[in-house]
Design an enzyme around this catalytic site. Structure first.
Site, PDB file in Angstrom:
ATOM      1  N   ARG A 180       0.884  -1.177   0.000  1.00 33.83           N
ATOM      2  CA  ARG A 180       0.000   0.000   0.000  1.00 33.83           C
ATOM      3  C   ARG A 180       0.913   1.215   0.000  1.00 33.83           C
ATOM      4  O   ARG A 180       1.707   1.415   0.928  1.00 33.83           O
ATOM      5  CB  ARG A 180      -0.923   0.010   1.223  1.00 33.83           C
ATOM      6  CG  ARG A 180      -1.671   1.343   1.375  1.00 33.83           C
ATOM      7  CD  ARG A 180      -2.767   1.333   2.419  1.00 33.83           C
ATOM      8  NE  ARG A 180      -3.948   0.647   1.913  1.00 33.83           N
ATOM      9  CZ  ARG A 180      -5.167   0.793   2.435  1.00 33.83           C
ATOM     10  NH1 ARG A 180      -5.368   1.609   3.463  1.00 33.83           N
ATOM     11  NH2 ARG A 180      -6.187   0.143   1.918  1.00 33.83           N
TER      12      ARG A 180
ATOM     13  N   HIS B   1      -7.393   0.640  -6.385  1.00 32.67           N
ATOM     14  CA  HIS B   1      -7.647  -0.157  -5.176  1.00 32.67           C
ATOM     15  C   HIS B   1      -8.367  -1.440  -5.617  1.00 32.67           C
ATOM     16  O   HIS B   1      -9.536  -1.654  -5.307  1.00 32.67           O
ATOM     17  CB  HIS B   1      -8.495   0.660  -4.194  1.00 32.67           C
ATOM     18  CG  HIS B   1      -8.497   0.124  -2.797  1.00 32.67           C
ATOM     19  ND1 HIS B   1      -7.738  -0.949  -2.398  1.00 32.67           N
ATOM     20  CD2 HIS B   1      -9.189   0.513  -1.690  1.00 32.67           C
ATOM     21  CE1 HIS B   1      -7.940  -1.178  -1.109  1.00 32.67           C
ATOM     22  NE2 HIS B   1      -8.826  -0.318  -0.668  1.00 32.67           N
TER      23      HIS B   1
ATOM     24  N   GLN C 205     -10.350  -3.890  -3.219  1.00 38.47           N
ATOM     25  CA  GLN C 205     -11.656  -3.389  -2.783  1.00 38.47           C
ATOM     26  C   GLN C 205     -12.710  -3.659  -3.858  1.00 38.47           C
ATOM     27  O   GLN C 205     -13.848  -4.017  -3.561  1.00 38.47           O
ATOM     28  CB  GLN C 205     -11.573  -1.880  -2.494  1.00 38.47           C
ATOM     29  CG  GLN C 205     -12.879  -1.307  -1.967  1.00 38.47           C
ATOM     30  CD  GLN C 205     -13.266  -1.863  -0.600  1.00 38.47           C
ATOM     31  OE1 GLN C 205     -12.452  -1.858   0.313  1.00 38.47           O
ATOM     32  NE2 GLN C 205     -14.491  -2.348  -0.458  1.00 38.47           N
TER      33      GLN C 205
ATOM     34  N   ASP D  44     -17.133   7.593  -2.012  1.00 43.28           N
ATOM     35  CA  ASP D  44     -15.909   7.434  -1.220  1.00 43.28           C
ATOM     36  C   ASP D  44     -15.625   8.806  -0.593  1.00 43.28           C
ATOM     37  O   ASP D  44     -16.287   9.800  -0.925  1.00 43.28           O
ATOM     38  CB  ASP D  44     -14.760   6.987  -2.156  1.00 43.28           C
ATOM     39  CG  ASP D  44     -13.475   6.640  -1.412  1.00 43.28           C
ATOM     40  OD1 ASP D  44     -13.515   6.476  -0.173  1.00 43.28           O
ATOM     41  OD2 ASP D  44     -12.414   6.539  -2.077  1.00 43.28           O
TER      42      ASP D  44
ATOM     43  N   CYS E  94     -16.309   2.053   0.288  1.00 39.19           N
ATOM     44  CA  CYS E  94     -15.205   1.166   0.678  1.00 39.19           C
ATOM     45  C   CYS E  94     -14.844   1.301   2.152  1.00 39.19           C
ATOM     46  O   CYS E  94     -14.219   0.409   2.717  1.00 39.19           O
ATOM     47  CB  CYS E  94     -13.988   1.441  -0.200  1.00 39.19           C
ATOM     48  SG  CYS E  94     -13.323   3.103  -0.047  1.00 39.19           S
TER      49      CYS E  94
ATOM     50  N   ARG F 195     -13.765  -8.521   1.797  1.00 41.36           N
ATOM     51  CA  ARG F 195     -12.326  -8.356   1.592  1.00 41.36           C
ATOM     52  C   ARG F 195     -11.592  -9.629   2.004  1.00 41.36           C
ATOM     53  O   ARG F 195     -10.667 -10.084   1.340  1.00 41.36           O
ATOM     54  CB  ARG F 195     -11.792  -7.152   2.402  1.00 41.36           C
ATOM     55  CG  ARG F 195     -12.283  -5.785   1.935  1.00 41.36           C
ATOM     56  CD  ARG F 195     -11.706  -5.401   0.576  1.00 41.36           C
ATOM     57  NE  ARG F 195     -10.256  -5.364   0.584  1.00 41.36           N
ATOM     58  CZ  ARG F 195      -9.522  -4.322   0.974  1.00 41.36           C
ATOM     59  NH1 ARG F 195     -10.117  -3.201   1.339  1.00 41.36           N
ATOM     60  NH2 ARG F 195      -8.200  -4.372   0.951  1.00 41.36           N
TER      61      ARG F 195
HETATM   62  N1  NVA Z   1      -9.882   6.926  -1.589  1.00 39.16           N
HETATM   63  C1  NVA Z   1      -9.549   6.478  -0.248  1.00 39.16           C
HETATM   64  C2  NVA Z   1      -9.800   5.009  -0.098  1.00 39.16           C
HETATM   65  C3  NVA Z   1      -9.514   4.469   1.279  1.00 39.16           C
HETATM   66  C4  NVA Z   1      -9.708   2.999   1.397  1.00 39.16           C
HETATM   67  C5  NVA Z   1      -8.103   6.819   0.038  1.00 39.16           C
HETATM   68  O1  NVA Z   1      -7.251   6.607  -0.828  1.00 39.16           O
HETATM   69  O2  NVA Z   1      -7.815   7.313   1.139  1.00 39.16           O
HETATM   70  N1   CP Z   2     -11.355   0.042   2.392  1.00 38.18           N
HETATM   71  C1   CP Z   2     -10.097  -0.047   2.829  1.00 38.18           C
HETATM   72  O1   CP Z   2      -9.163  -0.369   2.102  1.00 38.18           O
HETATM   73  O2   CP Z   2      -9.957   0.206   4.161  1.00 38.18           O
HETATM   74  P1   CP Z   2      -8.595   0.403   4.956  1.00 38.18           P
HETATM   75  O3   CP Z   2      -7.995   1.707   4.542  1.00 38.18           O
HETATM   76  O4   CP Z   2      -9.028   0.398   6.404  1.00 38.18           O
HETATM   77  O5   CP Z   2      -7.676  -0.749   4.657  1.00 38.18           O
END
Ligand code: NVA
Ligand code: CP
Length: 301
Positions: free
Chosen positions: A104, A131, A134, A219, A259, A287
């Site tokens: 990540r 992502h 997800q 989101d 998500c 997930r």
């Molecule tokens: N768009 C959000 C998704 C979090 C799971 C982010 O990147 O923070």
């Molecule tokens: N939806 C998702 O990826 O959540 P986290 O940021 O908690 O991993």
């Protein structure tokens, strides 16, 4: 022999993705039935997190334990990556020791570089561009509640962000119609949209996207790394909250997805996310099941 990575949904074929949906639900039923299935005994997943996480970490770690393996949680601050060891060297070293790696991070190019130097499969646990894990969970959730998503109408309401890009890829791979409603200046890049015009329509009107939709998705307005833009974004996204009124424009059996983490009163009203059309907790749970199917696909086939 080339290694199968999973950096975006395009890395698997539509047929493989459909098979994954089936397998995720099968593994879910087996888990509920208490069946022990440990094909990854003694296998190790390395997890590199340069951003926060609740769901991604817990679901991957649990997935590895349930499949008989183990997961190692790595924060850059605790590793030499945080002190400037090159991504290429980190990838070479980690992939000589562990069996699969989840990353990540911020720039998508970084995970691409990582994967080029990795001997083992690399899974995208979220970048600024995608992502995909997800989306696997979202698609599994839609299939479980409503059957095949092929030909359905999906409305993306909000920011043209990493989740939005992954919905564009999902529209292509699962063959549904995606309408993306963003404020002006927050659209996904023209480059990505222009490659997918058969599946994707852009608008600046949430109502137009929601009209007759089978699924409404949103989101956060400010993703991780955009915290300083929060106030400006609250102004820009003012009319982009998913409310009951917006949901009422969709099909009466439309689903709502997010998500998570969510901000009630910003991108979604509390009565929608906590209401009867919301399937956000199933998305979060899936997930686990779909990532077990993914790990099995990448490591056992
Ligand atoms: N768009 C959000 C998704 C979090 C799971 C982010 O990147 O923070
Ligand atoms: N939806 C998702 O990826 O959540 P986290 O940021 O908690 O991993």
């Amino acid at each position: 022999m080339s290694v199968q990575h999973f950096l975006t949904l395009i890395d698997l074929s539509p047929a493989e993705l459909r098979q994954l949906m089936h397998r995720g639900s099968e593994l879910k039923r087996d888990q509920y039935a208490g069946k022990i299935y440990e094909p990854l005994k003694h296998k190790v997943l390395g997890m590199v997190f340069e951003k926060s996480s609740t769901r991604t970490r817990i679901s991957f770690e649990t997935a590895m334990i349930q499949l008989g393996g183990h997961a190692i949680f790595l924060l850059p601050g605790d590793t030499q990556l945080g002190r400037g060891e090159p991504v290429e060297d980190t990838a070479r070293v980690l992939s000589r020791i562990v069996d699969v790696i989840m990353v990540r991070t911020f720039e998508h190019d970084k995970i691409k570089l990582f994967s080029e130097y990795s001997r083992v499969p690399v899974i995208n646990g979220l970048t600024d561009l995608a992502h995909p894990c997800q989306l696997l969970a979202d698609m599994q959730t839609y299939f479980e509640h409503r059957g095949d998503i092929k030909g359905k109408k999906v409305a993306w309401i909000g920011d043209g962000n990493n989740m939005c890009y992954s919905y564009i890829n999902a529209a292509r791979q699962f063959d549904f119609e995606l309408t993306i409603a963003t404020p002006e200046g927050y659209e996904p890049s023209q480059e990505h949209v222009s490659q997918n015009t058969d599946f994707v329509t852009l608008t600046h009107h949430p109502e137009a996207a929601a009209h007759n939709a089978d699924l409404i998705v949103t989101d956060v307005w400010a993703s991780m790394g955009q915290e300083t833009e929060q106030k400006a974004r609250e102004l820009a996204f003012d009319h982009f909250q998913v409310t009951q009124e917006l949901m009422s424009l969709a099909h009466k059996n439309a689903l709502f997805m997010h998500c998570l983490p969510a901000h009630r009163g910003e991108e979604v009203s509390a009565d929608v996310i906590d209401g009867s059309q919301s399937v956000v907790w199933d998305e979060a749970e899936n997930r686990l099941h779909i990532q077990k199917a993914l790990l099995e696909l990448l490591l056992c086939s």
